[in-house]
Design a protein around this motif. Structure first.
Motif, PDB file in Angstrom:
ATOM      1  N   UNK A   8      17.247 102.052 -78.377  1.00  0.00           N
ATOM      2  CA  UNK A   8      17.195 101.816 -76.944  1.00  0.00           C
ATOM      3  C   UNK A   8      18.445 102.371 -76.272  1.00  0.00           C
ATOM      4  N   UNK A   9      18.256 102.843 -75.046  1.00  0.00           N
ATOM      5  CA  UNK A   9      19.372 103.385 -74.284  1.00  0.00           C
ATOM      6  C   UNK A   9      20.141 102.239 -73.620  1.00  0.00           C
ATOM      7  N   UNK A  10      21.415 102.073 -74.002  1.00  0.00           N
ATOM      8  CA  UNK A  10      22.198 100.997 -73.407  1.00  0.00           C
ATOM      9  C   UNK A  10      23.253 101.530 -72.454  1.00  0.00           C
ATOM     10  N   UNK A  11      23.069 102.766 -71.955  1.00  0.00           N
ATOM     11  CA  UNK A  11      23.955 103.271 -70.920  1.00  0.00           C
ATOM     12  C   UNK A  11      23.584 102.627 -69.585  1.00  0.00           C
ATOM     13  N   UNK A  12      24.514 102.700 -68.636  1.00  0.00           N
ATOM     14  CA  UNK A  12      24.400 101.873 -67.437  1.00  0.00           C
ATOM     15  C   UNK A  12      24.464 102.680 -66.151  1.00  0.00           C
ATOM     16  N   UNK A  13      23.889 102.104 -65.098  1.00  0.00           N
ATOM     17  CA  UNK A  13      24.079 102.625 -63.750  1.00  0.00           C
ATOM     18  C   UNK A  13      24.692 101.516 -62.904  1.00  0.00           C
ATOM     19  N   UNK A  14      25.525 101.920 -61.969  1.00  0.00           N
ATOM     20  CA  UNK A  14      26.238 100.984 -61.106  1.00  0.00           C
ATOM     21  C   UNK A  14      25.653 101.072 -59.709  1.00  0.00           C
ATOM     22  N   UNK A  15      25.202  99.928 -59.191  1.00  0.00           N
ATOM     23  CA  UNK A  15      24.546  99.910 -57.885  1.00  0.00           C
ATOM     24  C   UNK A  15      24.828  98.587 -57.196  1.00  0.00           C
ATOM     25  N   UNK A  16      25.432  98.669 -55.998  1.00  0.00           N
ATOM     26  CA  UNK A  16      25.731  97.493 -55.181  1.00  0.00           C
ATOM     27  C   UNK A  16      26.426  96.391 -55.980  1.00  0.00           C
ATOM     28  N   UNK A  17      27.512  96.778 -56.625  1.00  0.00           N
ATOM     29  CA  UNK A  17      28.397  95.848 -57.332  1.00  0.00           C
ATOM     30  C   UNK A  17      27.819  95.272 -58.615  1.00  0.00           C
ATOM     31  N   UNK A  18      26.747  95.845 -59.123  1.00  0.00           N
ATOM     32  CA  UNK A  18      26.172  95.361 -60.373  1.00  0.00           C
ATOM     33  C   UNK A  18      25.861  96.520 -61.299  1.00  0.00           C
ATOM     34  N   UNK A  19      25.853  96.238 -62.603  1.00  0.00           N
ATOM     35  CA  UNK A  19      25.469  97.227 -63.607  1.00  0.00           C
ATOM     36  C   UNK A  19      24.055  96.925 -64.102  1.00  0.00           C
ATOM     37  N   UNK A  20      23.280  97.988 -64.279  1.00  0.00           N
ATOM     38  CA  UNK A  20      21.911  97.879 -64.777  1.00  0.00           C
ATOM     39  C   UNK A  20      21.718  98.913 -65.884  1.00  0.00           C
ATOM     40  N   UNK A  21      20.809  98.634 -66.803  1.00  0.00           N
ATOM     41  CA  UNK A  21      20.437  99.658 -67.776  1.00  0.00           C
ATOM     42  C   UNK A  21      19.847 100.838 -67.019  1.00  0.00           C
ATOM     43  N   UNK A  22      20.260 102.038 -67.391  1.00  0.00           N
ATOM     44  CA  UNK A  22      19.805 103.214 -66.653  1.00  0.00           C
ATOM     45  C   UNK A  22      18.431 103.654 -67.150  1.00  0.00           C
ATOM     46  N   UNK A  23      17.540 103.874 -66.199  1.00  0.00           N
ATOM     47  CA  UNK A  23      16.182 104.303 -66.512  1.00  0.00           C
ATOM     48  C   UNK A  23      15.575 104.897 -65.252  1.00  0.00           C
ATOM     49  N   UNK A  24      14.438 105.614 -65.416  1.00  0.00           N
ATOM     50  CA  UNK A  24      13.682 106.051 -64.232  1.00  0.00           C
ATOM     51  C   UNK A  24      13.018 104.828 -63.606  1.00  0.00           C
ATOM     52  N   UNK A  25      13.009 104.697 -62.292  1.00  0.00           N
ATOM     53  CA  UNK A  25      13.750 105.498 -61.358  1.00  0.00           C
ATOM     54  C   UNK A  25      15.147 104.902 -61.176  1.00  0.00           C
ATOM     55  N   UNK A  26      16.170 105.776 -61.066  1.00  0.00           N
ATOM     56  CA  UNK A  26      17.530 105.266 -60.961  1.00  0.00           C
ATOM     57  C   UNK A  26      17.774 104.673 -59.580  1.00  0.00           C
TER      58      UNK A  26
END
Length: 217
Positions: A1-19
């Protein structure tokens, strides 16, 4: 599983489509980039992406903060710096199709994109100039390449030592695009492979410079 992250509005989420932070819906570059970059660069480290992509926008739209799109970008960078207490490492820039279509002049493209980055540098509490990696991009659909835009992108890179071109997207035909414009999975892989090689080479260059610095007496 991909455990890389995206940062959005002060929170981190697992990165996936749609970002989050992007208006696109298909074959995002960033989840593909993050997954492959972490394997090539360091499997023990996560890649954190701060996505900000608004379809159909020009450099003027960003420079002039149309519909607050630039404010959203600056806020995300400030939130990241405050949460992680470090500056961003890279900015990846792919913008030019709309400018090629609306016939933005070479001078206006350079002035607007320069204005965008000066504002980013000034807003950062670290006042650093992150490495900027950008594409040569000027066309969509069946439009011809716009050489004013391509020349502006080359000149902007040449004028700034922290900016490098990492690939040329105008030569990607319909087999790389799901609607003859936006990149399909094959197009996304082509672009991200080029990007990862450039990031990897830049990291080697920085490490070599640091080794030389540390061994100079």
């Amino acid at each position: 599983n991909n455990d890389n992250l995206m940062f959005f509005e002060n929170e981190c989420f697992l990165i996936e489509d749609k970002v989050l932070g992007s208006t696109g819906s298909y074959s995002s570059l960033w989840n593909i980039f993050a997954a492959n970059a972490s394997k090539m660069i360091d499997v023990n480290k996560k890649i954190l992406i701060i996505p900000k992509a608004i379809g159909g926008t020009s450099v003027s739209d960003w420079s002039n903060n149309k519909q607050n799109i630039f404010t959203f970008l600056i806020n995300e960078i400030e939130n990241y710096e405050n949460n992680f207490e470090k500056p961003i490492d890279y900015i990846i820039l792919i913008i030019g199709e709309t400018d090629g279509n609306i016939k933005t002049t070479e001078a206006d493209y350079i002035n607007n994109i320069g204005d965008i980055f000066e504002k980013i540098y000034l807003k950062s509490k670290y006042k650093n100039k992150p490495k900027i990696l950008m594409t040569l991009t000027s066309r969509c659909y069946d439009n011809n390449s716009n050489y004013e835009i391509l020349n502006a992108q080359r000149k902007f890179s040449d004028l700034n030592e922290n900016i490098e071109i990492f690939t040329f997207t105008d030569n990607l035909g319909s087999e790389f695009r799901w609607d003859n414009c936006h990149y399909n999975e094959m197009g996304a892989k082509y672009i991200t492979d080029s990007l990862i090689k450039k990031v990897f080479n830049w990291m080697i260059y920085i490490n070599d410079k640091n080794i030389l610095k540390d061994t100079t007496y």
